[in-house]
Enzyme design. Structure first.
Site, mmCIF file in Angstrom:
data_model
loop_
_atom_site.group_PDB
_atom_site.id
_atom_site.type_symbol
_atom_site.label_atom_id
_atom_site.label_comp_id
_atom_site.label_asym_id
_atom_site.label_seq_id
_atom_site.Cartn_x
_atom_site.Cartn_y
_atom_site.Cartn_z
ATOM 1 N N LYS A 212 0.828 -1.207 0.000
ATOM 2 C CA LYS A 212 0.000 0.000 0.000
ATOM 3 C C LYS A 212 0.860 1.252 0.000
ATOM 4 C CE LYS A 212 -2.316 3.036 3.070
ATOM 5 N NZ LYS A 212 -1.487 4.031 3.752
ATOM 6 N N ASN A 213 1.951 1.243 0.792
ATOM 7 C CA ASN A 213 2.780 2.435 0.915
ATOM 8 C C ASN A 213 3.672 2.673 -0.300
ATOM 9 O OD1 ASN A 213 1.722 3.081 3.409
ATOM 10 N ND2 ASN A 213 3.354 2.084 4.566
ATOM 11 N N ARG B 116 -2.502 13.152 2.362
ATOM 12 C CA ARG B 116 -1.364 14.010 2.019
ATOM 13 C C ARG B 116 -0.774 13.708 0.641
ATOM 14 N NH1 ARG B 116 3.080 13.130 5.888
ATOM 15 N NH2 ARG B 116 2.456 10.968 5.638
ATOM 16 N N ASP C 285 -4.809 10.271 8.326
ATOM 17 C CA ASP C 285 -5.189 9.547 9.523
ATOM 18 C C ASP C 285 -5.055 10.406 10.773
ATOM 19 O OD1 ASP C 285 -5.860 7.158 8.344
ATOM 20 O OD2 ASP C 285 -3.829 6.353 8.441
ATOM 21 N N ASP D 284 4.359 1.362 12.015
ATOM 22 C CA ASP D 284 3.100 0.717 11.640
ATOM 23 C C ASP D 284 2.957 -0.682 12.243
ATOM 24 O OD1 ASP D 284 2.295 2.907 10.227
ATOM 25 O OD2 ASP D 284 2.783 2.108 8.259
ATOM 26 N N ILE E 290 8.237 7.839 16.374
ATOM 27 C CA ILE E 290 7.942 8.397 15.053
ATOM 28 C C ILE E 290 6.760 9.366 15.114
ATOM 29 C CG2 ILE E 290 7.435 7.855 12.648
ATOM 30 C CD1 ILE E 290 10.147 6.837 13.656
#
Length: 451
Positions: free
Chosen positions: A31-32, A101, A125, A315, A337
């Site tokens: 996904k990223n 974003r 998010d 994540d 983070i």
């Protein structure tokens, strides 16, 4: 007819926990990576083809964004073809660009091809502020003129973008990706210092290299980009989603199951696998994937800290915290983070977990949140049995952790806000069902009171 709003049901999952999960699952593409690669195609007038594309909400949104700019897109199963011969629009609407974003990634391609770009201030998010300051500062160093007005960033580059040395204050993944795109066609050499080096960035560099870009990884987090005059089309197969891999792996341990993840890539999961070894949790790696074996043993507690790659990924923190609720003893998690990523733990405590949040840095990694009173450390006491409740998902990763908690909880949980899951995971509920999970998707319904 009369309709009671209180009895209207949003789409949700009904999950009954306690069933061991067994079987094989093929991991989806990352996904990223896919959203950034689709935007990368805007750098050329030629067609680009992406394979192993995950079918999820974020991809749909990115396709709409590119189509708004003039792209022609064709999606066939998990292969996406995209071509933007002409940029027909340089302003991204709030309807498409204000939801996350990603639109900031279009500034470089639009400036290179048209000399102007206007993007709305982005959303995303709810995991704390995620400003695009690093992006804007870097683009300005490369010669972009950027003015903030009426909720938009209006960008121009009268002289074109030029190479320069940019030092990121923090190794931001998306800022690094954005600067790579912008530098690929800039005049001269761009050096990105303190750059992020995640596997998804390496995969993006592979695509850019196929398109004709010249990018080198140097020591000490430096990326050197020699600008070229033009880029051409290319074909690329995406790497597998390491976040999906971690979520399903933890599901195996939580349910005392046995799951084989096809296309799981050891090199992108090294830190996660090392953490499993420290907790004496079993896994087996072969050339086709990784098998995760939950033999029912109670793992020991652990202290872990999230960090930029190659550290423990932020994540992975949420699903791993669910696992720590079932460990034998006191575990500590230090989030370095994002400053506000433990909000989901209050719902876990309602399920029976014992999790406390603290503003102090409970770890050794230098942390930019030190002395700032952000609740960015947590202490987890286990093992604690969990029980089913109603859960409302605030963001993608927390949502997946709620699903994992429900899978190992006693009783049935109702999980709402599943649009976050469908935005970031491809058919996660279906994959879990194929492994034996008792998870049912309930579509929106309305109870009629009278007519």
């Amino acid at each position: 007819m009369l309709v009671s709003d209180s009895q209207s049901k949003a789409p949700h999952y009904l999950i009954t926990g306690g069933t061991p999960l067994h079987g094989d699952v093929v991991l989806s593409g990352a996904k990223n990576a896919v959203t950034k690669m689709v935007i990368t195609s805007l750098l050329t007038t030629n067609p680009c083809t992406l394979r192993n594309v995950p079918l999820l909400g974020d991809l749909d949104l990115t396709i709409k964004l590119c189509q708004e700019l003039g792209a022609q897109v064709h999606l066939d199963d998990h292969t996406l073809s995209i071509c933007t011969e002409q940029i027909t629009n340089t302003t991204i609407s709030r309807k498409v660009g204000g939801l996350n974003r990603l639109c900031v990634m279009t500034i470089g391609p639009l400036l290179h091809r048209t000399g102007e770009a206007s993007i709305p201030m982005p959303g995303g998010d709810r995991i704390g502020p995620r400003p695009i300051d690093f992006h804007i500062q870097g683009l300005r160093q490369m010669g972009a003129h950027i003015v903030e007005e009426d909720g938009y960033y209006h960008c121009t580059a009268p002289q074109g973008l030029r190479g320069t040395t940019i030092r990121l204050p923090f190794p931001s993944v998306m800022a690094t990706e954005n600067l790579l795109l912008s530098a690929s066609l800039a005049k001269g050499v761009t050096i990105i210092e303190n750059a992020a080096t995640e596997p998804e960035i390496v995969d993006l560099v592979k695509l850019l290299q196929k398109m004709g870009a010249i990018i080198e990884f140097k020591v000490d987090r430096r990326l050197v980009v020699e600008g070229v005059k033009s880029l051409h089309g290319a074909s690329h197969t995406l790497l597998s989603d390491r976040n999906e891999a971690v979520s399903l792996a933890i599901a195996a341990y939580l349910t005392r199951g046995d799951i084989y993840l096809r296309r799981a890539q050891q090199d992108t999961l090294l830190t996660f696998l090392n953490t499993l070894s420290k907790m004496k949790l079993r896994f087996e790696v072969d050339d086709e994937g990784i098998r995760f074996i939950g033999d029912g043993s109670v793992p020991p507690p652990i202290s872990l800290e999230t960090d930029v790659h190659p550290g423990f990924m932020t994540d992975w923190q949420q699903p791993f915290t669910i696992l720590l609720t079932q460990a034998n003893g006191i575990s500590v998690v230090h989030e370095t983070i994002y400053e506000d990523r433990f909000g989901y733990t209050s719902a876990l405590n309602e399920m029976g977990a014992h999790i406390g949040l603290f503003p102090k840095c409970l770890g050794e990694i230098p942390c930019r949140f030190r002395e700032k009173q952000h609740m960015h450390s947590c202490v987890v006491r286990g093992p604690t049995p969990l029980h089913g409740i109603r859960l409302d998902i605030p963001d993608i990763r927390a949502g997946c952790s709620y699903i994992l908690a429900a899978l190992c909880a006693e009783g049935t949980s109702e999980v709402y806000g599943i649009e976050h899951i469908e935005r970031g995971y491809e058919h996660l509920d279906g994959k879990l069902r194929s492994l034996g999970a008792q998870i049912e998707k309930i579509d929106a319904t309305v109870e009629v009171l009278g007519s």
